[in-house]
Design an enzyme around this catalytic site. Structure first.
Site, PDB file in Angstrom:
ATOM      1  N   HIS A 129      -1.460   7.144   5.161  1.00 53.03           N
ATOM      2  CA  HIS A 129      -0.221   6.780   5.867  1.00 53.03           C
ATOM      3  C   HIS A 129       0.739   7.962   5.778  1.00 53.03           C
ATOM      4  CE1 HIS A 129      -1.705   2.685   5.751  1.00 53.03           C
ATOM      5  NE2 HIS A 129      -1.849   2.798   4.442  1.00 53.03           N
ATOM      6  N   ASN A 139       0.155  -3.658   8.100  1.00 55.87           N
ATOM      7  CA  ASN A 139       1.188  -4.296   7.263  1.00 55.87           C
ATOM      8  C   ASN A 139       2.212  -3.283   6.777  1.00 55.87           C
ATOM      9  OD1 ASN A 139       0.417  -7.201   6.912  1.00 55.87           O
ATOM     10  ND2 ASN A 139      -1.528  -6.198   6.453  1.00 55.87           N
ATOM     11  N   ALA A 163       0.800  -1.227   0.000  1.00 56.11           N
ATOM     12  CA  ALA A 163       0.000   0.000   0.000  1.00 56.11           C
ATOM     13  C   ALA A 163       0.833   1.277   0.000  1.00 56.11           C
ATOM     14  CB  ALA A 163      -0.916   0.000   1.224  1.00 56.11           C
TER      15      ALA A 163
HETATM   16  N1  LIG Z   1       1.228  -5.296   2.424  1.00 53.09           N
HETATM   17  C1  LIG Z   1       0.227  -4.406   2.362  1.00 53.09           C
HETATM   18  O1  LIG Z   1       0.448  -3.214   2.103  1.00 53.09           O
HETATM   19  C2  LIG Z   1      -1.174  -4.855   2.572  1.00 53.09           C
HETATM   20  C3  LIG Z   1      -2.232  -3.988   2.305  1.00 53.09           C
HETATM   21  C4  LIG Z   1      -3.517  -4.441   2.478  1.00 53.09           C
HETATM   22  C5  LIG Z   1      -3.761  -5.722   2.957  1.00 53.09           C
HETATM   23  N2  LIG Z   1      -2.728  -6.533   3.257  1.00 53.09           N
HETATM   24  C6  LIG Z   1      -2.941  -7.901   3.791  1.00 53.09           C
HETATM   25  O2  LIG Z   1      -3.156  -8.797   2.719  1.00 53.09           O
HETATM   26  C7  LIG Z   1      -3.935  -9.911   3.188  1.00 53.09           C
HETATM   27  C8  LIG Z   1      -5.103 -10.144   2.224  1.00 53.09           C
HETATM   28  O3  LIG Z   1      -5.912  -8.967   2.155  1.00 53.09           O
HETATM   29  P1  LIG Z   1      -7.352  -9.006   1.420  1.00 53.09           P
HETATM   30  O4  LIG Z   1      -7.852  -7.608   1.378  1.00 53.09           O
HETATM   31  O5  LIG Z   1      -7.276  -9.806   0.173  1.00 53.09           O
HETATM   32  O6  LIG Z   1      -8.193  -9.799   2.548  1.00 53.09           O
HETATM   33  P2  LIG Z   1      -9.554 -10.588   2.341  1.00 53.09           P
HETATM   34  O7  LIG Z   1     -10.158 -10.694   3.700  1.00 53.09           O
HETATM   35  O8  LIG Z   1     -10.378  -9.998   1.249  1.00 53.09           O
HETATM   36  O9  LIG Z   1      -9.065 -12.031   1.848  1.00 53.09           O
HETATM   37  C9  LIG Z   1      -8.340 -12.905   2.665  1.00 53.09           C
HETATM   38  C10 LIG Z   1      -8.699 -14.314   2.243  1.00 53.09           C
HETATM   39  O10 LIG Z   1      -7.844 -15.228   2.943  1.00 53.09           O
HETATM   40  C11 LIG Z   1      -8.647 -16.315   3.351  1.00 53.09           C
HETATM   41  N3  LIG Z   1      -8.032 -17.017   4.466  1.00 53.09           N
HETATM   42  C12 LIG Z   1      -8.231 -16.838   5.790  1.00 53.09           C
HETATM   43  N4  LIG Z   1      -7.519 -17.745   6.469  1.00 53.09           N
HETATM   44  C13 LIG Z   1      -6.853 -18.485   5.555  1.00 53.09           C
HETATM   45  C14 LIG Z   1      -5.967 -19.575   5.637  1.00 53.09           C
HETATM   46  N5  LIG Z   1      -5.645 -20.117   6.825  1.00 53.09           N
HETATM   47  N6  LIG Z   1      -5.454 -20.090   4.488  1.00 53.09           N
HETATM   48  C15 LIG Z   1      -5.797 -19.557   3.300  1.00 53.09           C
HETATM   49  N7  LIG Z   1      -6.652 -18.536   3.147  1.00 53.09           N
HETATM   50  C16 LIG Z   1      -7.167 -18.010   4.277  1.00 53.09           C
HETATM   51  C17 LIG Z   1     -10.002 -15.716   3.693  1.00 53.09           C
HETATM   52  O11 LIG Z   1     -11.034 -16.713   3.679  1.00 53.09           O
HETATM   53  C18 LIG Z   1     -10.153 -14.688   2.596  1.00 53.09           C
HETATM   54  O12 LIG Z   1     -10.783 -15.241   1.445  1.00 53.09           O
HETATM   55  C19 LIG Z   1      -4.385  -9.535   4.614  1.00 53.09           C
HETATM   56  O13 LIG Z   1      -3.561 -10.175   5.578  1.00 53.09           O
HETATM   57  C20 LIG Z   1      -4.172  -8.040   4.673  1.00 53.09           C
HETATM   58  O14 LIG Z   1      -3.942  -7.607   6.003  1.00 53.09           O
HETATM   59  C21 LIG Z   1      -1.446  -6.141   3.051  1.00 53.09           C
END
Ligand SMILES: NC(=O)c1ccc[n+]([C@@H]2O[C@H](COP(=O)([O-])OP(=O)(O)OC[C@H]3O[C@@H](n4cnc5c(N)ncnc54)[C@H](O)[C@@H]3O)[C@@H](O)[C@H]2O)c1
Length: 255
Positions: free
Chosen positions: A206, A176, A118
């Site tokens: 941010h 994150n 992000a």
């Molecule tokens: N690095 C960054 O800048 C940044 C920014 C935004 C989000 N994120 C992170 O990215 C990740 C995904 O975000 P998103 O918006 O797609 O979330 P989301 O909630 O839309 O999707 C997450 C998916 O993972 C699945 N899940 C949960 N537990 C699981 C497991 N044990 N094994 C496999 N799948 C599982 C859920 O069922 C869901 O479908 C999150 O951890 C979020 O915090 C990172």
């Protein structure tokens, strides 16, 4: 043809899958998503029955887009030698896990990629690491984007101020970018995190403030809220970082 796997088929995982449909050099060969309804209609050959199954499939790279807890489990379950690109960067606040990751990577030759997600500027921070004196990051989001679904907050309110290490424990799905800044810069104990809940915003903001020998940086990054925890820029950012990694161009590589 590069073969990839996706762990977590939510907002980010689905975005990456849909955008790779047009790509004739990268093929999605495995998906692990525990909520079966989310993968209905997809070719069942690519759907794994467990994280363990995905870890054994012959893949070049696995993209994690699920949850910080999954990263630790996944890393140890990969027996195929696949590299890993992680979205849930707060997982690296656990020093024991970072050590385990490095040990396994040294033996196996696997690489773990930290996409900028992000925010922007991880490369500059890492390259200036020796000069840095203080790094602080302040994030402002709507309470619901901080997992506070029943919040009564009306005015902007500081709900956390402390080290990034503590912020990652308290908000594993929401800071994150703090974890990424800590990894690139002064580490989890020496980076200051502030989290503000603001019921009147639809943005994810941010502010990154860096001071050091001969430098004074202020970065302001805003994107609009899209998923429950994710801003509208992040899926595109992660998708393009994936293309960069697979094209073996210069990237931010942490092991
Ligand atoms: N690095 C960054 O800048 C940044 C920014 C935004 C989000 N994120 C992170 O990215 C990740 C995904 O975000 P998103 O918006 O797609 O979330 P989301 O909630 O839309 O999707 C997450 C998916 O993972 C699945 N899940 C949960 N537990 C699981 C497991 N044990 N094994 C496999 N799948 C599982 C859920 O069922 C869901 O479908 C999150 O951890 C979020 O915090 C990172």
């Amino acid at each position: 043809m590069k073969k990839i796997g996706i762990v977590g088929f939510g907002y980010i995982g689905r975005y990456i899958f849909e955008h790779l449909k047009q790509n004739d050099e990268i093929s999605v060969e495995a998906i692990w998503e525990p909520i079966a309804e989310k993968t209905v209609g997809l070719d069942q050959k690519i759907i794994c029955k467990s994280l363990e199954e995905l870890g054994t499939r012959p893949l070049d790279l696995i993209v994690e887009a699920a949850h910080a807890d999954v990263v630790k489990e996944l890393w140890l379950l990969i027996t195929s030698g696949a590299d890993l690109m992680i979205s849930s960067v707060t997982s690296f606040s656990d020093k024991k896990f970072r050590d385990e990751m490095e040990q396994k990577a040294k033996k196996s030759g696997q690489k773990v990629y930290l996409p900028h997600g992000a925010i922007l500027g991880l490369d500059g921070l890492r390259d200036g690491r020796a000069l840095l004196e203080s790094v602080a990051i302040t994030t402002t989001k709507h309470p619901k984007n901080l997992g506070m679904l029943d919040s009564k907050i009306t005015k902007p309110e500081v709900i956390f101020k402390g080290t990034t290490l503590e912020a990652c424990k308290k908000f594993p799905r929401n800071v994150n970018v703090h974890a990424a800044i800590a990894l690139a810069g002064l580490g989890f104990d020496n980076t200051e995190s502030v989290v503000i809940a603001d019921a009147n915003t639809n943005k994810m903001q941010h502010r990154i403030e860096v001071k050091g020998q001969g430098l004074n940086w202020n970065l302001e990054i805003e994107s609009f809220s899209a998923g429950a925890v994710t801003g509208s820029y992040t899926p595109a950012s992660l998708y393009n970082s994936l293309l960069t990694v697979l094209s073996e161009r210069n990237v931010f590589q942490i092991v």
